[in-house]
Structures are given as C-alpha cells and as structure tokens.
Enzyme design. Sequence first.
Site, PDB file in Angstrom:
ATOM      1  N   ASP A  71      31.981  33.040  38.728  1.00 26.33           N
ATOM      2  CA  ASP A  71      31.699  33.689  37.439  1.00 26.33           C
ATOM      3  C   ASP A  71      32.979  34.341  36.902  1.00 26.33           C
ATOM      4  O   ASP A  71      33.032  35.559  36.740  1.00 26.33           O
ATOM      5  CB  ASP A  71      30.564  34.723  37.580  1.00 26.33           C
ATOM      6  CG  ASP A  71      30.881  35.853  38.553  1.00 26.33           C
ATOM      7  OD1 ASP A  71      31.723  35.665  39.455  1.00 26.33           O
ATOM      8  OD2 ASP A  71      30.311  36.954  38.398  1.00 26.33           O
TER       9      ASP A  71
ATOM     10  N   ASP B 173      39.107  37.997  39.758  1.00 28.25           N
ATOM     11  CA  ASP B 173      39.283  37.591  41.156  1.00 28.25           C
ATOM     12  C   ASP B 173      38.717  36.189  41.387  1.00 28.25           C
ATOM     13  O   ASP B 173      39.206  35.447  42.242  1.00 28.25           O
ATOM     14  CB  ASP B 173      38.690  38.616  42.129  1.00 28.25           C
ATOM     15  CG  ASP B 173      37.245  38.955  41.834  1.00 28.25           C
ATOM     16  OD1 ASP B 173      36.798  38.830  40.678  1.00 28.25           O
ATOM     17  OD2 ASP B 173      36.541  39.368  42.771  1.00 28.25           O
ATOM     18  N   ASP B 174      37.727  35.783  40.568  1.00 28.35           N
ATOM     19  CA  ASP B 174      37.260  34.384  40.632  1.00 28.35           C
ATOM     20  C   ASP B 174      38.391  33.447  40.234  1.00 28.35           C
ATOM     21  O   ASP B 174      38.569  32.384  40.838  1.00 28.35           O
ATOM     22  CB  ASP B 174      36.091  34.160  39.656  1.00 28.35           C
ATOM     23  CG  ASP B 174      34.898  35.029  39.953  1.00 28.35           C
ATOM     24  OD1 ASP B 174      33.942  34.557  40.564  1.00 28.35           O
ATOM     25  OD2 ASP B 174      34.934  36.223  39.567  1.00 28.35           O
TER      26      ASP B 174
ATOM     27  N   ASN C  59      29.413  48.771  45.461  1.00 28.52           N
ATOM     28  CA  ASN C  59      30.361  49.127  44.403  1.00 28.52           C
ATOM     29  C   ASN C  59      29.658  49.358  43.063  1.00 28.52           C
ATOM     30  O   ASN C  59      30.081  50.194  42.275  1.00 28.52           O
ATOM     31  CB  ASN C  59      31.502  48.096  44.284  1.00 28.52           C
ATOM     32  CG  ASN C  59      31.026  46.665  44.123  1.00 28.52           C
ATOM     33  OD1 ASN C  59      29.822  46.400  44.072  1.00 28.52           O
ATOM     34  ND2 ASN C  59      31.958  45.728  44.044  1.00 28.52           N
TER      35      ASN C  59
ATOM     36  N   GLU D 240      26.369  45.842  46.316  1.00 27.09           N
ATOM     37  CA  GLU D 240      27.561  45.140  45.818  1.00 27.09           C
ATOM     38  C   GLU D 240      27.158  44.315  44.597  1.00 27.09           C
ATOM     39  O   GLU D 240      26.026  43.816  44.525  1.00 27.09           O
ATOM     40  CB  GLU D 240      28.106  44.255  46.953  1.00 27.09           C
ATOM     41  CG  GLU D 240      29.335  43.440  46.628  1.00 27.09           C
ATOM     42  CD  GLU D 240      29.024  42.185  45.844  1.00 27.09           C
ATOM     43  OE1 GLU D 240      29.886  41.736  45.065  1.00 27.09           O
ATOM     44  OE2 GLU D 240      27.908  41.647  46.013  1.00 27.09           O
TER      45      GLU D 240
ATOM     46  N   ASN E 228      27.556  41.189  43.196  1.00 31.06           N
ATOM     47  CA  ASN E 228      26.975  39.835  43.177  1.00 31.06           C
ATOM     48  C   ASN E 228      25.525  39.836  43.656  1.00 31.06           C
ATOM     49  O   ASN E 228      24.698  39.057  43.152  1.00 31.06           O
ATOM     50  CB  ASN E 228      27.804  38.862  44.031  1.00 31.06           C
ATOM     51  CG  ASN E 228      29.149  38.570  43.407  1.00 31.06           C
ATOM     52  OD1 ASN E 228      29.333  38.735  42.197  1.00 31.06           O
ATOM     53  ND2 ASN E 228      30.105  38.146  44.226  1.00 31.06           N
TER      54      ASN E 228
ATOM     55  N   HIS F  74      38.662  40.449  45.514  1.00 31.50           N
ATOM     56  CA  HIS F  74      37.498  40.117  46.360  1.00 31.50           C
ATOM     57  C   HIS F  74      37.356  38.625  46.665  1.00 31.50           C
ATOM     58  O   HIS F  74      37.270  38.204  47.818  1.00 31.50           O
ATOM     59  CB  HIS F  74      36.201  40.545  45.669  1.00 31.50           C
ATOM     60  CG  HIS F  74      36.107  41.984  45.311  1.00 31.50           C
ATOM     61  ND1 HIS F  74      35.847  42.977  46.234  1.00 31.50           N
ATOM     62  CD2 HIS F  74      36.232  42.619  44.110  1.00 31.50           C
ATOM     63  CE1 HIS F  74      35.793  44.149  45.623  1.00 31.50           C
ATOM     64  NE2 HIS F  74      36.028  43.970  44.338  1.00 31.50           N
ATOM     65  N   ASP F  75      37.251  37.817  45.590  1.00 33.90           N
ATOM     66  CA  ASP F  75      36.748  36.451  45.768  1.00 33.90           C
ATOM     67  C   ASP F  75      37.653  35.518  46.576  1.00 33.90           C
ATOM     68  O   ASP F  75      37.141  34.662  47.324  1.00 33.90           O
ATOM     69  CB  ASP F  75      36.435  35.836  44.397  1.00 33.90           C
ATOM     70  CG  ASP F  75      35.244  36.518  43.736  1.00 33.90           C
ATOM     71  OD1 ASP F  75      34.408  37.087  44.464  1.00 33.90           O
ATOM     72  OD2 ASP F  75      35.149  36.477  42.493  1.00 33.90           O
TER      73      ASP F  75
HETATM   74  C1  BDR Z   1      32.312  40.806  43.079  1.00 29.42           C
HETATM   75  O1  BDR Z   1      31.847  41.247  41.810  1.00 29.42           O
HETATM   76  C2  BDR Z   1      32.555  40.623  40.775  1.00 29.42           C
HETATM   77  O2  BDR Z   1      32.860  41.516  39.754  1.00 29.42           O
HETATM   78  C3  BDR Z   1      33.787  40.029  41.415  1.00 29.42           C
HETATM   79  O3  BDR Z   1      34.179  38.840  40.742  1.00 29.42           O
HETATM   80  C4  BDR Z   1      33.374  39.745  42.833  1.00 29.42           C
HETATM   81  O4  BDR Z   1      32.792  38.474  42.960  1.00 29.42           O
HETATM   82  C5  BDR Z   1      32.807  42.029  43.847  1.00 29.42           C
HETATM   83  O5  BDR Z   1      31.773  42.925  44.017  1.00 29.42           O
HETATM   84 CA    CA Z   2      33.005  36.784  41.230  1.00 33.30          CA
END
Ligand code: BDR
Ligand code: CA
Length: 313
Positions: free
Chosen positions: A10, A14-15, A158, A164, A166, A239-240
């Site tokens: 998505d 970080d994707d 987060n 989290e 996702n 992250h990703d």
């Molecule tokens: C995840 O949430 C999204 O905002 C980032 O792309 C990552 O996949 C981190 O919590």
């Molecule tokens: Ca992501």
Amino acid sequence: MSRRIILDCDPGHDDAMAILLAHGTPEVTLSAITTVAGNHTLELTTLNALRVCTLAGISDVPVAAGCAAPLVRPLVTAPEIHGTTGLEGHAWEEPAARAVPDHAVDMIVDMVMASPGEITLVPIGPLTNIAVALRKEPRIAERVREVVMMGGSYTGGNVTAAAEFNVYVDPEAAAIVFGAPWPLTMIGLEVTRLAAAGETIFERIESLDSPVSRAVVGMLRFYQAQHLRETGVSDPPVHDPCAVACVARPELVPCREAYVEVELAGRLTTGMTVTDFRRRAGVPFDAKVGTGLHLDGFWDLFIDSLAPQAHRF
Ligand code: BDR
Ligand code: CA
C-alpha cells in the site's frame, strides 16, 4: 536460489523502499506487485506502485490493484505519515505503465495455484487481499511456500497503544490470515523499529548519487519529518523492507515460534496481535515471530539493492 515473491503493498514510503529492495536484490524475484487500500486509497496506492516501478525501471512485473476497503470496517488511511499523495518527498514522473486488468486477488490465487511450493506472499499493508484470496481459494494455504508479513507487534502498537497499523486497518482480514494453516512469519514493530534510518544511512544512500537514490533520500526526508512530528522520534523506522529482508536473508531476522491471535472485540485493544510464546498443552504454535534485526546486514542489503539501479541511468 532466488525466492519468488508476490509483494502485496500500500505505497506508502516504506512500501516504496520494499519494492526497490525486492527488485534490486538477487535473492528475491519479484513475480507480481499487488496493491491494497491502507496508507492511502487504492487508487493512490496503485498509482504509487506504478510510479516506483517507473523510477526503478521495473517493466516486467505485473502490478494488479486489489481491494479498496477492509472486509468489515471503514478504511483508515495514514496521511499524517505519508502525506496527501501517499508518497510525498519526490517529484514523481507519470508512470510508464498501467496496472494489469486482473484483480489482485485473482492474480494471487492464480500464481500460487500454478506454482505449488514456489511463491512466498509478502503482505506489507492491510491483509484484505490475502484474506479474500484465502476465502476464494482455500487451497492456496497448501500451495504457498510461506507468508512473511510486515504487521503486528507483541509489545505495543503504533496506531493505538495495542495495535499496529496494518492489522488495525483490517483486523478481520488479519484474523483470517493468522488462522489459516500455512507457514506464517510476523515481522512486527519489534523488528521494524530497529530499522531506523539515521544520518549515516542517509549519507550512504546519498553517496550512490543516482535518480533512485535521490528519490529515496527525498522520500525518507519527508517521512522523517512526518514521523518526528507525530512521534517525537527523529530516525524513522523503515518497516516494510524488513519483511523482504527476512525472505532474502532469513539469518538477518531472528524469530521465535508463538501462537498469535488477533483481538477483534477489545474496547482499547482491537487489532492487537496477542502473542503467546508459552508452550501450552493442546495449543500448537501457529506462527514465527521476528524478535530482532541484524542492523549492519540489513542496511548493507538495502543499500546494495539500490546500487545496481543506480547504474541503469
Ligand atoms: C506499517 O504501516 C504503514 O503505514 C507502513 O507502510 C507499514 O506497512 C507500519 O505499521
Ligand atoms: Ca505498508
């Protein structure tokens, strides 16, 4: 041997970096990119995936758009982190290619069914596409090589104190994915918070001095500023790419077995990945859970993956 993956994403900053890593590292073969609503609407996450492909010269990987909303709940996006386009910080060119007409769910099902034991699914967004694929063709659970997802956590979230992003966006889909009988690895915040990009990392990427490296630095600077404003922490967690790194070089991500279940009805805890490391009679472990990250190896892998792309221009 290079591992074939479908990156379900998505983009999102970080994707975008996960796409670049998957493309640029020889341990992984990017067989398809599928998109889902999450960091932004499906329209924008798909456009952003295509933008990243154009930037990196990725022309032989199909991009298929998937589900535009979570299974049950209204979509929650993250403009406070990823900006109004989902990928601010770089002046993107018009993409050179369009998404293929296939739905992401069909592409996932068809590819996994056609190549038993070969495809690793790497979901790095909400798990809607993966859950729908399982509902459409439950036998993908036996045919997939494994699932390595970025999402969840066992020490706090987060988006909320417990969840989290996702998993929070589509907890019902995550519950389906965790409940399926397939080998699943959860790369959660305990791993990805360690992949925080400090100034040395910025300098190393900058020194590649290519269109790709300049775009990555631009994206990272934007992401850093947003992250600092939102959390007070200056080095943003990438992250990703950690999930891709875990497929490419499993030795970089120590894991433990656990039983993981997604909270669907908590007053304060919906979307929490409740992770039980205890061995209990009659409750088999159903997942591997990332517990750490070898930082030098991770950053070398990521930065090396950008280098060949630097030479294409
Ligand atoms: C995840 O949430 C999204 O905002 C980032 O792309 C990552 O996949 C981190 O919590
Ligand atoms: Ca992501």
